[in-house]
Design an enzyme around this catalytic site. Structure first.
Site, short mmCIF file in Angstrom:
data_model
loop_
_atom_site.label_atom_id
_atom_site.label_comp_id
_atom_site.label_asym_id
_atom_site.label_seq_id
_atom_site.Cartn_x
_atom_site.Cartn_y
_atom_site.Cartn_z
N HIS A 156 9.74 58.01 42.07
CA HIS A 156 10.16 58.64 40.75
C HIS A 156 9.92 57.40 39.94
O HIS A 156 9.33 58.14 38.75
CB HIS A 156 12.02 58.69 41.30
N GLU A 157 10.12 56.23 40.74
CA GLU A 157 10.15 55.03 39.36
C GLU A 157 8.78 55.27 39.07
O GLU A 157 7.94 55.23 37.83
CB GLU A 157 10.50 53.61 40.29
N HIS A 201 7.51 57.79 36.57
CA HIS A 201 7.72 56.99 35.01
C HIS A 201 6.38 55.72 34.87
O HIS A 201 5.97 56.03 33.79
CB HIS A 201 8.57 56.00 35.03
N HIS A 204 2.74 57.26 33.25
CA HIS A 204 3.47 57.83 31.94
C HIS A 204 2.93 56.97 31.25
O HIS A 204 1.70 56.73 30.16
CB HIS A 204 4.83 58.43 32.05
ZN LIG Z 1 13.76 58.42 35.83
#
Ligand SMILES: [Zn+2]
Length: 689
Positions: free
Chosen positions: A472-473, A476, A479
């Site tokens: 998940h991280e 990010h 991104h």
């Molecule tokens: Zn998040």
């Protein structure tokens, strides 16, 4: 001489080490205060120079200059906020309390600078004729909108009223949170050894500890903190105690007296509606959503209401199964909210029980980091080369230079292990944002986690949830790393609240790809790949109890919108509104809202999720629907789908409208069907279960 000191401040001087990373070895906690003072003065002077420029406004001399202003302040602030969360000491923590209001004052001074706003408005009104690129147009529109939303351009008395409302809301928000906390602290259920039926050993020992701390040694205490009450409701076999605890939990903020939040919430809703009206919006929900991917409250409502009927159907089936389970145990009662978690836990255990200790040996931290890199290479052509010559703020973090098509694109720091100076939780942040202004700069991205390190000579092993957090991280992180825009304001994760979790939640899907697990989820001692049956069970368990979970969440999200859509919230009774809304929705009596209005901290302690609690589900629609694009292409790493995903999502930041960006990637707007399948709420799946 002050000037010399500033020049020598390692936060402000040129950063000329490898990759121009902040010179961590030379930065001391005492350097931050003077760095903030000097760079804040500089930033104010830069903003004033733009506002006072005698030349007529142009995109270059106003919007671009505004982007470039405050560079030193950004440098100091990014190092500061990273270190205060990952490697804090008393000096940094004291400064954090002092600096937050100073920075927020600087922001509002900039927004309320009339000369500056006049230049921006002139440009905004002429934007069709300025010959701007799409990204430049987007930046101009975003800048204008940010000023408008802060109250720029309003007559003085309205500005003054806005400021008053802002202050009142800030103090009411703080009071709201303190009231919830006070109710949570003042309630305690003391138990004796005979009252512990069904409770797991870990809960018994923490309940014993709490009782001793509160002056009742030898007894057991259940509190209203989620970490105490939730497992109690899940495991306690004592229906009478579950009911007592649940009723207290549901009544937080609604207990009469000085901690009652009903009037506080009503007052906040009223002030928010007034603020929205001053700024020219129909309601507070319209004001908040104008700046999101959903854009209108109607779009968010449609989403929630499309999920509601299938969730109701599924919850009815779940309730029936729990009712049967209770009856089989001789229970002669209708399932109530204080029964649901208890019987659901029994059923989960019977159907899907997973032993974490069976899984962990296959999930070695270093291998999971490699797995995250592997997926990024297959999807986006990124390669990661570890560097050992770049000093960081801690020896525990790892640092990688990131290449794409043989060119460096980013620096990635993985700070994975827990330590006393680090805050709890997991997050992505940056030490530097990508942009192409002037010489341009490549991003420095950090992932911070709190995994417990393995013992001496032992590898660090993760639970499956830990591994999912890591992916998940890292989503990010990508991104930020893949960001490829001109202006820092539009870079990386600077996107709408209901869009920002899309790249991160989407990335979690690759952790579950069999190809990746066969390769990287191997037993740390034997090298055996993880048994597929274990994976299947793990994935199937995800659909369990999702009717309940969807209803308790969506009910809160719908009440949040209903509160903030009211154009005339005078005489508002928040609890009556809540009751009306639940009746309209047909909420089953056995399910309670996840957050009732008098303790709904997401929307009342601060602003961040007000009229925005729907965002969690919105992002989940995007990730479920988005991953389906790869399934439709027949390959979880399909190059053409990955190219569109990189170009329109991971690289695009906020340079395009999120709705358009999603459609450019997916070929159409998102639809909720994939989410319903993911949560097992679609009809086919409910027949099978
Ligand atoms: Zn998040």
């Amino acid at each position: 001489m002050a000037g010399t000191q500033v020049a020598e401040n390692p936060l402000l001087g040129p950063w000329d080490g490898p990759f121009r990373v902040p010179p961590f070895a030379r930065i001391g906690s005492k350097d931050f205060r003077p760095a903030f003072e000097a760079s804040l003065g500089q930033a104010k002077a830069e903003v004033a120079a733009i506002a006072e420029n005698p030349q007529p406004p142009s995109f270059a001399n106003t919007i671009v200059e505004l982007e470039r202003s405050g560079e030193n302040l950004d440098k100091a602030a990014s190092v500061f906020f990273n270190l205060v969360s990952t490697d804090a000491d008393d000096e940094l923590e004291a400064l954090e309390r002092d600096i937050a209001p100073v920075l927020s004052r600087h922001r509002s001074e900039t927004f309320l600078n009339e000369k500056l706003f006049t230049r921006i408005r002139t440009l905004y009104e002429a934007r069709e004729d300025l010959g701007l690129s799409p990204e430049e147009t987007r930046l101009l529109e975003r800048t204008y909108l940010n000023f408008i939303r802060a109250g720029a351009g309003l007559p003085a008395e309205k500005k003054a009223r806005l400021a008053e409302i802002g202050e009142q809301l800030a103090s009411l928000g703080a009071q709201f949170g303190q009231n919830v906390l006070a109710d949570e602290k003042s309630w305690l259920m003391l138990l004796d050894a005979g009252d512990l039926d069904g409770l797991p050993a870990s809960l018994v020992s923490s309940a014993a500890r709490t009782a001793a701390e509160r002056g009742h040694p030898g007894r057991y205490a259940i509190t209203l903190l989620r970490s105490s009450i939730e497992p109690f409701l899940q495991f306690s076999a004592r229906r009478d105690l579950r009911e007592r605890a649940f009723r207290a939990w549901a009544a937080r903020g609604e207990n009469e007296g000085p901690t009652d939040n009903r009037a506080v919430a009503a007052q906040m809703v009223k002030l928010r509606a007034e603020r929205a009206k001053l700024l020219g919006y129909d309601s507070f929900a319209h004001f908040r959503l104008a700046d999101t991917m959903a854009k209108t409250p109607q779009a968010a409502l449609e989403l929630l209401e499309s999920v509601w009927p299938p969730a109701l159907r599924r919850a009815a089936q779940e309730e029936e199964a729990l009712q049967a389970l209770a009856a089989a145990e001789g229970g002669n009662f209708t399932i109530q909210p204080w029964d649901w978690r208890y019987y659901a836990e029994k059923q989960r255990k019977a159907q899907f029980d997973l032993d974490e200790s069976e899984l962990k040996p296959y999930l070695k931290l270093d291998a999971m980091v490699e797995a995250a890199f592997f997926a990024a290479e297959r999807l986006f052509g990124l390669t990661f080369v570890e560097r050992f010559d770049i000093p960081l703020y801690t020896k525990e973090a790892r640092v990688f230079e990131v290449f794409r098509e043989e060119k460096p694109v980013a620096l990635f720091i993985g700070d994975y292990l827990a330590r006393p100076s680090k805050r709890s939780g997991a997050w992505m942040s940056d030490f530097r944002t990508q942009h192409r202004l002037g010489e341009g700069q490549l991003p420095i991205i950090v992932n911070v986690m709190n995994f417990s390190p393995g013992g001496e000579g032992e590898p660090t092993l993760l639970s499956f949830d830990d591994a999912r957090t890591l992916f998940h991280e890292f989503g990010h992180g990508l991104h930020g790393m893949l960001s490829d825009v001109t202006f820092p304001t539009l870079a990386g994760t600077n996107v709408a609240r209901d869009f920002v979790e899309f790249p991160s939640q989407l990335y979690e899907h690759w952790l579950e790809q069999p190809e990746l697990l066969r390769r990287y989820a191997r037993h740390y001692a034997t090298g055996e790949p993880i048994p597929e049956a274990l994976i299947d069970k793990l994935i199937a368990a995800r659909k369990f109890n999702q009717g309940f979970a969807t209803l308790e969440y969506a009910a809160s999200a719908l009440v949040d919108l209903a509160l903030h859509l009211d154009p005339n919230p005078e005489e508002l009774d928040v609890v009556a509104l809540e009751r009306r809304e639940l009746a309209r929705l047909g909420m089953p009596g056995a399910v309670a809202m996840r957050h009732r209005t008098p303790h709904f901290q997401h929307i009342f302690s601060g602003e961040s999720y007000s009229a925005g609690y729907y965002s969690y589900l919105w992002s989940e629609i995007l990730d479920a629907d988005g991953f389906e694009a790869f399934r439709e292409a027949g390959d979880p790493f399909d190059p053409e789908t990955a190219r569109r995903l990189r170009e329109h999502v991971y690289a695009a930041g906020d340079s395009a409208d999120p709705e358009a960006a999603y459609a450019a990637f997916r070929g159409r707007a998102p639809t909720p069907e994939a989410l319903l399948r993911k949560r097992g709420l679609d009809d086919a799946a409910s027949d099978a279960a």
